[in-house]
Design a protein around this motif. Structure first.
Motif, mmCIF file in Angstrom:
data_model
loop_
_atom_site.group_PDB
_atom_site.id
_atom_site.type_symbol
_atom_site.label_atom_id
_atom_site.label_comp_id
_atom_site.label_asym_id
_atom_site.label_seq_id
_atom_site.Cartn_x
_atom_site.Cartn_y
_atom_site.Cartn_z
ATOM 1 N N PRO A 42 0.839 -1.203 0.000
ATOM 2 C CA PRO A 42 0.000 0.000 0.000
ATOM 3 C C PRO A 42 0.872 1.249 0.000
ATOM 4 O O PRO A 42 1.982 1.261 0.548
ATOM 5 N N ALA A 44 0.830 3.994 1.621
ATOM 6 C CA ALA A 44 1.218 4.524 2.927
ATOM 7 C C ALA A 44 2.287 3.679 3.604
ATOM 8 O O ALA A 44 3.014 4.174 4.480
ATOM 9 N N ASP A 110 -6.841 5.628 2.741
ATOM 10 C CA ASP A 110 -5.583 5.491 1.998
ATOM 11 C C ASP A 110 -5.498 6.464 0.821
ATOM 12 O O ASP A 110 -4.727 6.255 -0.116
ATOM 13 N N THR A 129 -10.372 1.785 2.278
ATOM 14 C CA THR A 129 -9.464 1.735 1.135
ATOM 15 C C THR A 129 -10.118 2.356 -0.095
ATOM 16 O O THR A 129 -11.349 2.523 -0.150
#
Length: 261
Positions: A42, A44, A110, A129
């Protein structure tokens, strides 16, 4: 190689929306003996993966912490709004944030955009998400602004998207810990920068003899052992002899002196 030495390999992290296939193909062609392993993370979490040494470099969303990471910007994405195919927005080729002011816009946890203030009407909750937010758009609950690559990644047949001309944009770059700039990292930098296979890497020094020969072949000068620099040779004799100056292969004949009458 001894049993305690690990075979060389390269681990490349990449975030959703980034497609590293073309660079991986070039790597495999140039370095077939060194496997490249892809690690999808991901957005992040990408900095943490690189800090922990779980990948050698990463294709990440910028910015990154430049006190720890080196980074090379690669491209900036177009921002789009994801909408149901029957939404009124689809009548236009592109829209502005003002056109979305009355729409419910999702701001997932996100989200890759650093909004000063998210546009539109706030949703009843923040989806965990981007993928979850896309599902809610498909349910006609609201809309979503994302980089175009994410709209393509989570494409659904019942959804489409339009460019948002004044939305923030997301840039993608190659990043790695500055203190871990290895030769393999330099190899990958050369690939993403489009260097040819014969290009010299920035961290790879030429052998002294090769560098000396190259300077001489390119018309440079070589210094003799005595510290003097000999004249550069042009490939021709330094001076012509009297015989060659006449233009013939034999010396010119002298005529008899003329007598005065």
């Amino acid at each position: 190689m001894t049993g305690s030495e690990a075979a060389p390999s390269f681990r490349l992290a990449y975030v959703p929306g980034v497609t590293p296939a073309k660079w991986v193909k070039t790597w495999n062609e140039r370095l077939p003996g060194i496997p490249l392993t892809l690690v999808q993370v991901p957005a992040a979490e990408a900095p943490g993966v690189l800090r922990a040494g779980e990948a050698d470099a990463g294709l990440v969303r910028l910015p990154v912490d430049r006190t720890f990471f080196s980074a090379i910007p690669l491209y900036t994405e177009t921002s789009v709004v994801v909408v149901p195919k029957d939404h009124l927005i689809t009548a236009a080729d592109e829209v502005s944030l003002a056109d979305l002011a009355d729409e419910v816009l999702f701001h997932p946890l996100d989200d890759v955009f650093d909004w000063d203030a998210p546009p539109g009407e706030p949703a009843f909750e923040r989806p965990a998400t981007t993928a979850d937010a896309v599902e809610l758009v498909a349910a006609n609950v609201g809309l979503l602004v994302v980089p175009q690559s994410l709209a393509r990644l989570y494409h659904r047949r019942d959804l489409t998207y339009r460019r948002v001309v004044d939305a923030p944009q997301s840039s993608v770059g190659l990043s790695w810990p500055e203190e871990a700039t290895t030769d393999l990292v330099e190899d990958f930098i050369g690939i993403v920068r489009g260097r040819t296979v014969n290009s010299t890497r920035g961290r790879t020094a030429e052998k002294p003899a090769d560098a000396e020969r190259k300077r001489f072949d390119q018309g440079g000068s070589r210094q003799s052992a005595g510290g003097k620099t000999p004249a550069r040779s042009s490939g021709k004799p330094a001076a012509r002899t009297a015989r060659t100056r006449t233009g013939g292969g034999k010396p010119a004949k002298r005529g008899k002196p003329r007598r005065k009458s």
